[in-house]
Design an enzyme around this catalytic site. Structure first.
Site, PDB file in Angstrom:
ATOM      1  N   ASP A 201       0.839  -1.196   0.000  1.00  0.00           N
ATOM      2  CA  ASP A 201       0.000   0.000   0.000  1.00  0.00           C
ATOM      3  C   ASP A 201       0.880   1.254   0.000  1.00  0.00           C
ATOM      4  O   ASP A 201       1.855   1.328   0.751  1.00  0.00           O
ATOM      5  CB  ASP A 201      -0.867  -0.036   1.273  1.00  0.00           C
ATOM      6  CG  ASP A 201      -1.895   1.067   1.318  1.00  0.00           C
ATOM      7  OD1 ASP A 201      -2.797   1.048   0.471  1.00  0.00           O
ATOM      8  OD2 ASP A 201      -1.800   1.932   2.205  1.00  0.00           O
ATOM      9  N   GLU A 265       1.684  -0.425  -5.036  1.00  0.00           N
ATOM     10  CA  GLU A 265       0.827   0.716  -5.342  1.00  0.00           C
ATOM     11  C   GLU A 265       1.767   1.928  -5.336  1.00  0.00           C
ATOM     12  O   GLU A 265       2.040   2.511  -4.292  1.00  0.00           O
ATOM     13  CB  GLU A 265      -0.275   0.900  -4.300  1.00  0.00           C
ATOM     14  CG  GLU A 265      -1.230   2.010  -4.709  1.00  0.00           C
ATOM     15  CD  GLU A 265      -1.987   2.658  -3.559  1.00  0.00           C
ATOM     16  OE1 GLU A 265      -3.067   3.178  -3.800  1.00  0.00           O
ATOM     17  OE2 GLU A 265      -1.490   2.669  -2.417  1.00  0.00           O
TER      18      GLU A 265
HETATM   19  C1  NOJ Z   1      -4.228   3.253  -0.685  1.00  0.00           C
HETATM   20  C2  NOJ Z   1      -5.394   2.332  -0.503  1.00  0.00           C
HETATM   21  O1  NOJ Z   1      -5.656   1.675  -1.711  1.00  0.00           O
HETATM   22  C3  NOJ Z   1      -6.549   3.203  -0.049  1.00  0.00           C
HETATM   23  O2  NOJ Z   1      -7.763   2.517  -0.066  1.00  0.00           O
HETATM   24  C4  NOJ Z   1      -6.221   3.720   1.320  1.00  0.00           C
HETATM   25  O3  NOJ Z   1      -7.220   4.601   1.737  1.00  0.00           O
HETATM   26  C5  NOJ Z   1      -4.870   4.445   1.329  1.00  0.00           C
HETATM   27  N1  NOJ Z   1      -3.857   3.758   0.585  1.00  0.00           N
HETATM   28  C6  NOJ Z   1      -4.362   4.581   2.731  1.00  0.00           C
HETATM   29  O4  NOJ Z   1      -3.917   3.332   3.181  1.00  0.00           O
END
Ligand code: NOJ
Length: 533
Positions: A201, A265
């Site tokens: 993440d 990500e």
């Molecule tokens: C990216 C995640 O995909 C999202 O859903 C989340 O709110 C933020 N990171 C914070 O962790």
């Protein structure tokens, strides 16, 4: 192919666990629900699932606020449920990828509770604490992604802590070796259980400028909008070069196991920076590229992103492509057209499943699920509640539609956690299973085609000349050639598939595949893939 590698040659399917299947009738999906639908996923033909967070969490950000990296929230089940799900997935040849949230924990995580207890706590430095600025305000000008300053004052100890997202999501300090060791241990915990990979993440944020310098204003944003996250150039609060050292260490950890994978990500709109996370085949295995996600239904823009990334991707790297996830409106909604029905969703399926790179599908896209509007007063997403209702992500997180009727086969509870619809007629798995012309069958056919043809898995990508509004490309591997033509326009287009006999393939429209390549007439928003001999 003898050297078939699941994360490179296969297809991954993302599951938002709150919304897949509710086995215990409380209105929220759970791990047992996922396990009960493994046969559907095997029938569809996906090679792996990525499950968004199911860890113990106060759910301030629906699980992206982790209170224990090595457990399961009772809402989703137990560790035993997870083990059963993993074993049953593996028995069907389906790999399991779990989310990993290294940038921040929950403020209820015992680490943070201890860290905030005193300035001299043994875990004080596991998070990012700083004295107030001379005027008593935050230590620097960084903003939270979710609105407001990225710093919250802890009155008891008189210091501010950093949070890139909600105040309930304090950022972990990846410059502290003990924290790094503790986070590595969380990876080993799941690897030892048999998990096949991780989605990291906000992978680009874990290391920031050690001097915590102010971000400069973003000159491309009008003055009046500068007082927020988008009003700054993110030079210092993310993507510090040391992040690559961190991922190289993580890669060494993963490489001590067999065929494990990490996908990032990496929410940076610069492909050069994104490609760096693939290192020399010694950092992340894959990284999402969000410029592609945000390119719109525009063949020139999509093509540019693919071709640029093809050029930037290091020799030992491998691209990955996705169009939807739990943070962006579903592409069936973004691409919707008043009179073309599912045609554009069908075209998008053909694109995703024929590009060079690992496709990530988002649950429900295989039946053309649209975003479900949620009334402002019923919005759940903290981003909507804190920053702006327009940013609400509930719409793309609505429960999976398994069958027609109340509860949609998702839940027996009268009130699922998010509304199930409206969806267009026959947007459910049962109806589409019975219809050989459905979008679901198109996905199934394309997954099988990709699985059967090395050119579609590993073949090189070469863009071809095409008429206005059409994107054509060739995928070529040893001894096999595939041609793809995608008509993004609302009018028919004649395309040239080159020469040869069509030995296999699929069109997204109703017309049969031609026996020979050559000129083919594509309808509005129609695409074709042909394996040529
Ligand atoms: C990216 C995640 O995909 C999202 O859903 C989340 O709110 C933020 N990171 C914070 O962790």
């Amino acid at each position: 192919m003898s050297d078939w590698l699941w994360w490179r040659d296969g297809v991954v399917y993302q599951i938002y666990p709150r919304s897949f299947l509710d086995a215990n009738g409380d209105g929220v999906g759970d791990l047992e629900g996922i396990r009960r639908r493994l046969d559907h996923l095997a029938w569809l033909g996906v090679d792996a699932i990525w499950i968004s967070p199911f860890y113990p969490s106060p759910m301030a950000d629906f699980g992206y606020d982790v209170a224990d990296y090595c457990g399961v929230d009772p809402l989703f089940g137990t560790l035993a449920d997870f083990d059963r799900l993993l074993a049953d997935a593996h028995a069907r040849g389906i790999r399991v990828v779990v989310d990993w949230v290294p940038n921040h924990s929950s403020d209820r995580h015992p680490w943070f509770v201890e860290s905030r207890s005193s300035r001299t706590s043994a875990k004080r430095d596991w998070y990012v604490w700083r004295d107030p600025a001379p005027d008593g305000g935050p230590p620097n000008n960084w903003f939270s992604n979710f609105g407001g300053p990225a710093w919250t004052l802890d009155p008891k100890t008189g210091q501010y802590y950093l949070h890139s997202f909600l105040p309930e999501q304090p950022d972990l300090n990846w410059r502290n070796p003990e924290l790094v060791a503790a986070m590595h241990a969380t990876l080993r915990f799941w690897l030892d259980r048999g998990v096949d990979g991780f989605r990291t993440d906000v992978g680009h944020r874990i290391l920031k400028d050690p001097l915590l310098r102010d971000n400069p204003p973003n000159p491309n944003v009008p003055e009046q909008y500068r007082n927020g996250f988008l009003g700054q150039l993110h030079l210092h609060d993310e993507n510090h070069p040391d992040v690559h050292v961190a991922y190289r260490a993580i890669r060494r950890l993963l490489d001590a196991y067999d065929e494990r994978m990490m996908v990032g990500e990496i929410y940076i709109m610069d492909g050069r920076e994104v490609a760096k996370y693939l290192g020399d085949g010694d950092e992340l295995h894959l990284s999402f590229h969000f410029k592609f996600v945000h390119a719109g239904f525009d063949p020139a823009a999509l093509r540019r992103e693919v071709e640029e990334f093809e050029a930037l991707c290091p020799a030992k790297g491998w691209p990955t492509w996705t169009l939807s996830n739990h943070d962006v409106p579903r592409h069936a909604t973004r691409f919707d057209h008043p009179s073309l029905g599912d045609a554009r969703a069908r075209l998008a399926a053909l694109l995703l499943l024929t590009l060079r790179g690992t496709p990530f599908l988002y649950y429900g896209e295989e039946i053309g699920m649209r975003n479900v509007p949620v009334a402002e007063e019923a919005m759940q997403d903290p981003l909507a509640r804190r920053l702006h209702p327009r940013l609400c992500r509930d719409g793309e997180r609505s429960p999976m539609c398994w069958e027609p009727g109340p509860g949609a086969g998702f839940t027996a509870h009268p009130q699922p956690w998010l509304p199930l619809g409206p969806q267009p007629p026959r947007t459910d798995v049962a109806s589409q299973c019975d219809d050989r012309t459905s979008l679901l069958w198109l996905y199934k056919d394309l997954l099988a085609l990709r699985r059967a043809h090395p050119s579609l898995q590993r073949g090189d990508y070469r863009g071809l000349d095409a008429p206005d509004g059409v994107w054509s490309y060739e995928r070529r591997s040893d001894g096999e050639r595939a041609r793809v033509a995608l008509n993004f326009s609302d009018a028919p287009r004649r395309v040239d598939l080159g020469a040869g006999r069509v030995v296999a393939g699929r069109r997204t429209g109703a017309a049969p595949l031609p026996e020979r390549a050559g000129a083919v007439e594509l309808g509005p928003a129609e695409g074709i893939v042909a394996i040529l001999a």
